[in-house]
Design a protein around this motif. Structure first.
Motif, PDB file in Angstrom:
ATOM      1  N   PHE A 194      44.517 138.590  98.041  1.00 57.12           N
ATOM      2  CA  PHE A 194      45.780 137.931  98.350  1.00 57.12           C
ATOM      3  C   PHE A 194      46.444 137.502  97.048  1.00 57.12           C
ATOM      4  O   PHE A 194      45.769 136.990  96.139  1.00 57.12           O
ATOM      5  N   PHE A 195      47.761 137.692  96.972  1.00 53.82           N
ATOM      6  CA  PHE A 195      48.559 137.267  95.822  1.00 53.82           C
ATOM      7  C   PHE A 195      49.754 136.467  96.300  1.00 53.82           C
ATOM      8  O   PHE A 195      50.419 136.861  97.269  1.00 53.82           O
ATOM      9  N   ALA A 196      50.071 135.395  95.590  1.00 48.71           N
ATOM     10  CA  ALA A 196      51.312 134.663  95.843  1.00 48.71           C
ATOM     11  C   ALA A 196      52.467 135.559  95.403  1.00 48.71           C
ATOM     12  O   ALA A 196      52.344 136.289  94.412  1.00 48.71           O
ATOM     13  N   PRO A 197      53.583 135.553  96.137  1.00 46.00           N
ATOM     14  CA  PRO A 197      54.708 136.424  95.784  1.00 46.00           C
ATOM     15  C   PRO A 197      55.156 136.304  94.329  1.00 46.00           C
ATOM     16  O   PRO A 197      55.533 137.299  93.713  1.00 46.00           O
ATOM     17  N   GLU A 198      55.076 135.112  93.747  1.00 50.03           N
ATOM     18  CA  GLU A 198      55.535 134.944  92.368  1.00 50.03           C
ATOM     19  C   GLU A 198      54.623 135.613  91.339  1.00 50.03           C
ATOM     20  O   GLU A 198      54.988 135.737  90.171  1.00 50.03           O
ATOM     21  N   HIS A 199      53.443 136.082  91.741  1.00 54.69           N
ATOM     22  CA  HIS A 199      52.530 136.764  90.826  1.00 54.69           C
ATOM     23  C   HIS A 199      52.610 138.285  90.920  1.00 54.69           C
ATOM     24  O   HIS A 199      51.924 138.979  90.172  1.00 54.69           O
ATOM     25  N   LEU A 200      53.439 138.816  91.803  1.00 55.76           N
ATOM     26  CA  LEU A 200      53.487 140.262  92.006  1.00 55.76           C
ATOM     27  C   LEU A 200      54.083 141.018  90.830  1.00 55.76           C
ATOM     28  O   LEU A 200      53.744 142.178  90.598  1.00 55.76           O
ATOM     29  N   ASP A 201      54.965 140.383  90.072  1.00 53.59           N
ATOM     30  CA  ASP A 201      55.646 141.084  88.976  1.00 53.59           C
ATOM     31  C   ASP A 201      54.702 141.573  87.890  1.00 53.59           C
ATOM     32  O   ASP A 201      55.025 142.524  87.173  1.00 53.59           O
ATOM     33  N   ILE A 202      53.546 140.962  87.729  1.00 58.33           N
ATOM     34  CA  ILE A 202      52.617 141.382  86.683  1.00 58.33           C
ATOM     35  C   ILE A 202      51.700 142.520  87.126  1.00 58.33           C
ATOM     36  O   ILE A 202      50.978 143.074  86.307  1.00 58.33           O
ATOM     37  N   LEU A 203      51.736 142.879  88.405  1.00 60.97           N
ATOM     38  CA  LEU A 203      50.853 143.920  88.937  1.00 60.97           C
ATOM     39  C   LEU A 203      51.497 145.299  88.854  1.00 60.97           C
ATOM     40  O   LEU A 203      52.721 145.433  88.936  1.00 60.97           O
ATOM     41  N   THR A 204      50.665 146.318  88.724  1.00 61.57           N
ATOM     42  CA  THR A 204      51.121 147.706  88.768  1.00 61.57           C
ATOM     43  C   THR A 204      51.168 148.119  90.228  1.00 61.57           C
ATOM     44  O   THR A 204      50.126 148.294  90.872  1.00 61.57           O
ATOM     45  N   ILE A 205      52.380 148.248  90.766  1.00 62.46           N
ATOM     46  CA  ILE A 205      52.614 148.525  92.187  1.00 62.46           C
ATOM     47  C   ILE A 205      53.534 149.733  92.279  1.00 62.46           C
ATOM     48  O   ILE A 205      54.523 149.804  91.533  1.00 62.46           O
ATOM     49  N   PRO A 206      53.269 150.703  93.173  1.00 63.46           N
ATOM     50  CA  PRO A 206      54.190 151.836  93.326  1.00 63.46           C
ATOM     51  C   PRO A 206      55.613 151.338  93.604  1.00 63.46           C
ATOM     52  O   PRO A 206      55.795 150.357  94.342  1.00 63.46           O
ATOM     53  N   PRO A 207      56.624 151.996  93.034  1.00 57.04           N
ATOM     54  CA  PRO A 207      58.007 151.519  93.198  1.00 57.04           C
ATOM     55  C   PRO A 207      58.447 151.356  94.652  1.00 57.04           C
ATOM     56  O   PRO A 207      59.106 150.374  94.988  1.00 57.04           O
ATOM     57  N   PHE A 208      58.103 152.278  95.533  1.00 61.24           N
ATOM     58  CA  PHE A 208      58.543 152.165  96.924  1.00 61.24           C
ATOM     59  C   PHE A 208      57.853 151.002  97.630  1.00 61.24           C
ATOM     60  O   PHE A 208      58.448 150.360  98.503  1.00 61.24           O
TER      61      PHE A 208
END
Length: 145
Positions: A117-131
Motif C-alpha cells: 500500500f502507498f499513500a497517493p502523495e508517494h506515487l510520484d517517486i515510483l516507476t509506474i507504467p504511464p497508462f
C-alpha cells in the motif's frame, strides 16, 4: 457490375482489467511486477489485474485475476473507465475500483515480487507504467475528498 463489399474482419482488440484497491486510509495497493524481459512493464509498480481470456468480460477477468494473483476478494468492485496501454501491450484496459483493509504482506502473491500500500502523495517517486499512472490520477481526481 458486381461490387464486392466483403472486407476482412479486423482482429478483436485485446482487453484487460486492473483494480485500484484502496484501504480505509486511502492508500493504494500496488504490485511490483517481475523483472522479466518477455512481460509488459517489467520491474514496474502497477495495479493487480491482467488480460481477459477469450470470451471473458473485463468484470469477470478482474475477479479471476485478483484471486489468481493474490487470493484477494475485494469489496465494492466498481467499473470506472477504459485506457489503452499505448506503449506496452496495446490492450484496452478496464479500470475498476475496490476496497480492502487487510495486511498486504499476508496475501499469497503468485506472480510478481511484492504488494504494498502507498499513500497517493508517494506515487510520484515510483516507476509506474504511464497508462496506469494516468488511470490512478484520473481516479484520484474524481474521488470525493
Amino acid at each position: 457490375m458486381h461490387s464486392d463489399t466483403t472486407t476482412a474482419e479486423e482482429p478483436a482488440t485485446a482487453r484487460g482489467a486492473v483494480a485500484i484497491i484502496t484501504n480505509r486510509r486511502g492508500d493504494l495497493l500496488l504490485h511490483l511486477r517481475d523483472d522479466l524481459p518477455h512481460i509488459a512493464w517489467p520491474a514496474h509498480w502497477s495495479l493487480l489485474g491482467g488480460g481477459c481470456d477469450p470470451g471473458e468480460s473485463p468484470a469477470a477477468a478482474i475477479v479471476r485475476e485478483l484471486d489468481e494473483e493474490a487470493g484477494l476478494a475485494a469489496g465494492d468492485l466498481t467499473e470506472l473507465f477504459e485506457i489503452r496501454d499505448e506503449h506496452g501491450s496495446g490492450q484496452v484496459i478496464t479500470f475498476f475500483s475496490a476496497t480492502w483493509d487487510g495486511d498486504e504482506r499476508q496475501l499469497p502473491l503468485s506472480e510478481g515480487v511484492k504488494l504494498q500500500f502507498f499513500a497517493p502523495e508517494h506515487l510520484d517517486i515510483l516507476t509506474i507504467p504511464p497508462f496506469i499512472r494516468d488511470g490512478i490520477h484520473r481516479y484520484l481526481a474524481a474521488r470525493p475528498a
